[in-house]
Design a protein around this motif. Sequence first.
Motif, PDB file in Angstrom:
ATOM      1  N   ARG A  65       9.910  -0.691   1.297  1.00 41.68           N
ATOM      2  CA  ARG A  65       9.105  -1.750   0.358  1.00 41.68           C
ATOM      3  C   ARG A  65      10.003  -1.300  -1.701  1.00 41.68           C
ATOM      4  N   GLU A  80      -1.658  -3.779  -2.195  1.00 45.45           N
ATOM      5  CA  GLU A  80      -0.523  -3.478  -3.773  1.00 45.45           C
ATOM      6  C   GLU A  80       0.113  -5.162  -3.981  1.00 45.45           C
ATOM      7  N   ASP A  98       2.264  -6.654  -0.729  1.00 40.51           N
ATOM      8  CA  ASP A  98       2.093  -5.661   0.473  1.00 40.51           C
ATOM      9  C   ASP A  98       0.981  -5.512   1.314  1.00 40.51           C
ATOM     10  N   ASP A 155      -0.033  -3.871   3.985  1.00 41.59           N
ATOM     11  CA  ASP A 155      -0.695  -2.571   3.907  1.00 41.59           C
ATOM     12  C   ASP A 155      -1.627  -1.697   3.174  1.00 41.59           C
ATOM     13  N   THR A 156      -1.328  -2.239   1.552  1.00 43.03           N
ATOM     14  CA  THR A 156      -1.431  -1.445   1.179  1.00 43.03           C
ATOM     15  C   THR A 156      -2.548  -1.954   0.167  1.00 43.03           C
TER      16      THR A 156
END
Length: 137
Positions: free
Chosen positions: A37, A58, A53, A55-56
């Motif tokens: 990241r 963000e 991202d 997954d998050t």
Amino acid sequence: MTNSFVDEFLGKFYLLLAAGDVSADGVRLVGLDEETREGVTVCLERRKQVAVDGDTHELLGDASILAGTYEEARRLGDFRAAELAEALGISLPNANNRLRRLVEAGALYRERSAGPQRGGKEFTYRLAAAGGGRGAM
């Protein structure tokens, strides 16, 4: 994944996107750990680009101005550019520019509004689906 690899891969990928040689709705990166990241963020900041991202959810990269815009978009849910501009206290052209970058990053999804036209195209924006899509990597 080294920083050199990230820069070489993502750098070339964004050049291909800009040239129109690759078609993607946006760029969503998945499976990043803390180290990768960081490398992705550094690469994107250098190139003045953003990605999500996956997954998050963000924003990664050159997101200093866009982070607040993205958070407001998340708060609004489904919205139009004028609603975002009003909420942020910015001009409509500024809001449209920020929205374009968020759509390109895969953070938001844009669809043409069915409502009455006022001399131009009008779009509704919402958060992109969490599942990825064509631009997922």
